[in-house]
Design a protein around this motif. Structure first.
Motif, PDB file in Angstrom:
ATOM      1  N   ARG A   1      38.888  28.696  31.960  1.00 30.10           N
ATOM      2  CA  ARG A   1      38.138  28.652  33.224  1.00 30.10           C
ATOM      3  C   ARG A   1      38.388  27.391  34.035  1.00 30.10           C
ATOM      4  NH1 ARG A   1      32.465  29.376  31.094  1.00 30.10           N
ATOM      5  NH2 ARG A   1      31.869  29.024  33.244  1.00 30.10           N
ATOM      6  N   GLY A   2      39.127  26.443  33.480  1.00 29.80           N
ATOM      7  CA  GLY A   2      39.383  25.194  34.187  1.00 29.80           C
ATOM      8  C   GLY A   2      38.176  24.273  34.090  1.00 29.80           C
ATOM      9  N   VAL A   3      37.970  23.463  35.114  1.00 27.00           N
ATOM     10  CA  VAL A   3      36.808  22.592  35.188  1.00 27.00           C
ATOM     11  C   VAL A   3      35.663  23.465  35.689  1.00 27.00           C
ATOM     12  CG1 VAL A   3      35.808  20.526  36.236  1.00 27.00           C
ATOM     13  CG2 VAL A   3      38.258  20.587  35.675  1.00 27.00           C
ATOM     14  N   ILE A   4      34.616  23.570  34.916  1.00 29.46           N
ATOM     15  CA  ILE A   4      33.501  24.438  35.281  1.00 29.46           C
ATOM     16  C   ILE A   4      32.900  23.940  36.600  1.00 29.46           C
ATOM     17  CG2 ILE A   4      31.294  25.418  34.539  1.00 29.46           C
ATOM     18  CD1 ILE A   4      33.849  26.153  32.813  1.00 29.46           C
ATOM     19  N   GLY A   5      32.818  24.851  37.565  1.00 29.24           N
ATOM     20  CA  GLY A   5      32.306  24.510  38.892  1.00 29.24           C
ATOM     21  C   GLY A   5      33.390  24.187  39.902  1.00 29.24           C
ATOM     22  N   ASP A   6      34.640  24.078  39.440  1.00 30.11           N
ATOM     23  CA  ASP A   6      35.769  23.803  40.321  1.00 30.11           C
ATOM     24  C   ASP A   6      36.323  25.126  40.840  1.00 30.11           C
ATOM     25  OD1 ASP A   6      37.744  22.131  41.553  1.00 30.11           O
ATOM     26  OD2 ASP A   6      39.136  22.573  39.928  1.00 30.11           O
ATOM     27  N   ARG A   7      37.169  25.055  41.821  1.00 31.88           N
ATOM     28  CA  ARG A   7      37.700  26.265  42.461  1.00 31.88           C
ATOM     29  C   ARG A   7      39.015  26.776  41.875  1.00 31.88           C
ATOM     30  NH1 ARG A   7      39.998  24.666  48.227  1.00 31.88           N
ATOM     31  NH2 ARG A   7      40.753  26.733  47.879  1.00 31.88           N
ATOM     32  N   TRP A   8      39.559  26.112  40.852  1.00 31.20           N
ATOM     33  CA  TRP A   8      40.868  26.489  40.320  1.00 31.20           C
ATOM     34  C   TRP A   8      40.960  27.975  39.957  1.00 31.20           C
ATOM     35  CZ3 TRP A   8      41.706  28.264  35.291  1.00 31.20           C
ATOM     36  CH2 TRP A   8      43.039  28.498  34.962  1.00 31.20           C
ATOM     37  N   ALA A   9      39.996  28.507  39.238  1.00 36.29           N
ATOM     38  CA  ALA A   9      40.078  29.895  38.749  1.00 36.29           C
ATOM     39  C   ALA A   9      40.174  30.916  39.887  1.00 36.29           C
ATOM     40  CB  ALA A   9      38.881  30.221  37.853  1.00 36.29           C
ATOM     41  N   GLU A  10      39.541  30.632  41.004  1.00 37.43           N
ATOM     42  CA  GLU A  10      39.549  31.581  42.122  1.00 37.43           C
ATOM     43  C   GLU A  10      40.553  31.239  43.219  1.00 37.43           C
ATOM     44  OE1 GLU A  10      36.421  30.120  41.242  1.00 37.43           O
ATOM     45  OE2 GLU A  10      36.123  31.733  39.796  1.00 37.43           O
ATOM     46  N   HIS A  11      40.837  29.966  43.398  1.00 37.41           N
ATOM     47  CA  HIS A  11      41.629  29.552  44.565  1.00 37.41           C
ATOM     48  C   HIS A  11      42.782  28.614  44.224  1.00 37.41           C
ATOM     49  CE1 HIS A  11      38.624  31.381  47.128  1.00 37.41           C
ATOM     50  NE2 HIS A  11      37.691  30.734  46.452  1.00 37.41           N
ATOM     51  N   ALA A  12      43.413  28.812  43.087  1.00 36.45           N
ATOM     52  CA  ALA A  12      44.540  27.943  42.716  1.00 36.45           C
ATOM     53  C   ALA A  12      45.675  28.088  43.727  1.00 36.45           C
ATOM     54  CB  ALA A  12      45.035  28.296  41.318  1.00 36.45           C
ATOM     55  N   TRP A  13      46.276  26.978  44.114  1.00 34.91           N
ATOM     56  CA  TRP A  13      47.394  27.022  45.074  1.00 34.91           C
ATOM     57  C   TRP A  13      48.702  27.417  44.391  1.00 34.91           C
ATOM     58  CZ3 TRP A  13      51.259  23.617  43.906  1.00 34.91           C
ATOM     59  CH2 TRP A  13      50.930  22.489  43.140  1.00 34.91           C
ATOM     60  N   LEU A  14      48.717  27.380  43.055  1.00 31.21           N
ATOM     61  CA  LEU A  14      49.909  27.789  42.318  1.00 31.21           C
ATOM     62  C   LEU A  14      49.489  28.860  41.318  1.00 31.21           C
ATOM     63  CD1 LEU A  14      52.946  27.210  41.902  1.00 31.21           C
ATOM     64  CD2 LEU A  14      52.282  25.503  40.184  1.00 31.21           C
ATOM     65  N   ARG A  15      50.234  29.976  41.331  1.00 34.33           N
ATOM     66  CA  ARG A  15      49.881  31.109  40.473  1.00 34.33           C
ATOM     67  C   ARG A  15      51.064  31.498  39.604  1.00 34.33           C
ATOM     68  NH1 ARG A  15      44.982  33.237  40.930  1.00 34.33           N
ATOM     69  NH2 ARG A  15      43.789  32.413  42.643  1.00 34.33           N
ATOM     70  N   LEU A  16      50.753  32.116  38.478  1.00 32.04           N
ATOM     71  CA  LEU A  16      51.769  32.649  37.581  1.00 32.04           C
ATOM     72  C   LEU A  16      52.308  33.950  38.165  1.00 32.04           C
ATOM     73  CD1 LEU A  16      49.848  32.055  34.234  1.00 32.04           C
ATOM     74  CD2 LEU A  16      51.726  30.686  35.172  1.00 32.04           C
ATOM     75  N   PRO A  17      53.454  34.434  37.704  1.00 34.79           N
ATOM     76  CA  PRO A  17      54.018  35.686  38.240  1.00 34.79           C
ATOM     77  C   PRO A  17      53.053  36.870  38.188  1.00 34.79           C
ATOM     78  CG  PRO A  17      55.656  34.573  36.904  1.00 34.79           C
ATOM     79  CD  PRO A  17      54.367  33.802  36.736  1.00 34.79           C
ATOM     80  N   ASP A  18      52.141  36.875  37.224  1.00 32.71           N
ATOM     81  CA  ASP A  18      51.188  37.991  37.124  1.00 32.71           C
ATOM     82  C   ASP A  18      49.950  37.797  38.003  1.00 32.71           C
ATOM     83  OD1 ASP A  18      49.666  36.103  35.775  1.00 32.71           O
ATOM     84  OD2 ASP A  18      49.699  37.156  33.852  1.00 32.71           O
ATOM     85  N   GLY A  19      49.902  36.717  38.769  1.00 37.26           N
ATOM     86  CA  GLY A  19      48.803  36.490  39.706  1.00 37.26           C
ATOM     87  C   GLY A  19      47.691  35.589  39.189  1.00 37.26           C
ATOM     88  N   ARG A  20      47.698  35.298  37.902  1.00 43.93           N
ATOM     89  CA  ARG A  20      46.668  34.398  37.368  1.00 43.93           C
ATOM     90  C   ARG A  20      46.926  32.973  37.843  1.00 43.93           C
ATOM     91  NH1 ARG A  20      47.211  33.896  31.763  1.00 43.93           N
ATOM     92  NH2 ARG A  20      49.319  34.682  32.023  1.00 43.93           N
ATOM     93  N   PRO A  21      45.858  32.144  37.920  1.00 40.42           N
ATOM     94  CA  PRO A  21      46.067  30.747  38.313  1.00 40.42           C
ATOM     95  C   PRO A  21      46.892  29.999  37.273  1.00 40.42           C
ATOM     96  CG  PRO A  21      43.770  31.134  37.677  1.00 40.42           C
ATOM     97  CD  PRO A  21      44.468  32.458  37.647  1.00 40.42           C
ATOM     98  N   ASP A  22      47.792  29.156  37.733  1.00 42.02           N
ATOM     99  CA  ASP A  22      48.677  28.407  36.837  1.00 42.02           C
ATOM    100  C   ASP A  22      47.874  27.307  36.142  1.00 42.02           C
ATOM    101  OD1 ASP A  22      50.636  26.712  35.687  1.00 42.02           O
ATOM    102  OD2 ASP A  22      52.102  27.389  37.174  1.00 42.02           O
ATOM    103  N   PRO A  23      47.805  27.321  34.816  1.00 45.60           N
ATOM    104  CA  PRO A  23      47.023  26.302  34.111  1.00 45.60           C
ATOM    105  C   PRO A  23      47.577  24.890  34.241  1.00 45.60           C
ATOM    106  CG  PRO A  23      48.159  27.727  32.546  1.00 45.60           C
ATOM    107  CD  PRO A  23      48.384  28.299  33.907  1.00 45.60           C
TER     108      PRO A  23
END
Length: 151
Positions: free
Chosen positions: A15-37
């Protein structure tokens, strides 16, 4: 959107940093669309914060952590592990070159300074990291390098 600056952050590999926007609004994504860890956590050097950002009426850059740490490639190569409170972070191979928001907020000169060829190995815009082990980090915690065999 108002920024919160809590005394404790909870970090989770999924989930990343709880309360941060990474999970929903990551600027970099994996080929399958998930946020890049590899971009879950951004750590800005204190010296850059003090030089560029820490001014009256300047917006916060949005970095998860601001730390007094040598973030150069020589000191923390990609793959290095950092103890962050009870969590463990892995230094990403993704270079943080400062986004268009950085340029708009802090100026073209700051953007060029960060991205000068001789400055890139210093990682002046900071480190991007993945969360390797969940945990919490408190405002008073130090970040410290770990032996890569520690996990």
């Amino acid at each position: 959107r108002a920024r919160a600056h809590p005394d404790t952050l909870s970090l989770c590999p999924d989930r990343g940093v709880i309360g941060d926007r990474w999970a929903e609004h990551a600027w970099l994504r994996l080929p399958d669309g998930r946020p890049d860890p590899r971009i879950q956590v951004c750590i800005l050097p204190t010296q850059v914060w003090d030089t560029v950002c820490n001014r009256p009426n300047m917006p916060h850059p949005g970095d998860t952590i601001i730390a007094d740490l040598d973030m150069s490639e020589a000191n923390l190569p990609s793959g290095s592990l950092l103890q962050a409170g009870s969590a463990v972070l892995r230094v990403s191979d993704v270079f943080n070159d400062a986004c268009v928001k950085w340029r708009a907020r802090y100026g073209d000169a700051s953007y060029r300074w960060i991205n000068r060829a001789d400055h890139c190995p210093l990682r002046l815009r900071g480190l991007l990291c993945s969360i390797e082990r969940p945990g919490q980090i408190q405002r008073s915690d130090f970040l410290s390098p770990l032996d890569t065999t520690s996990l």
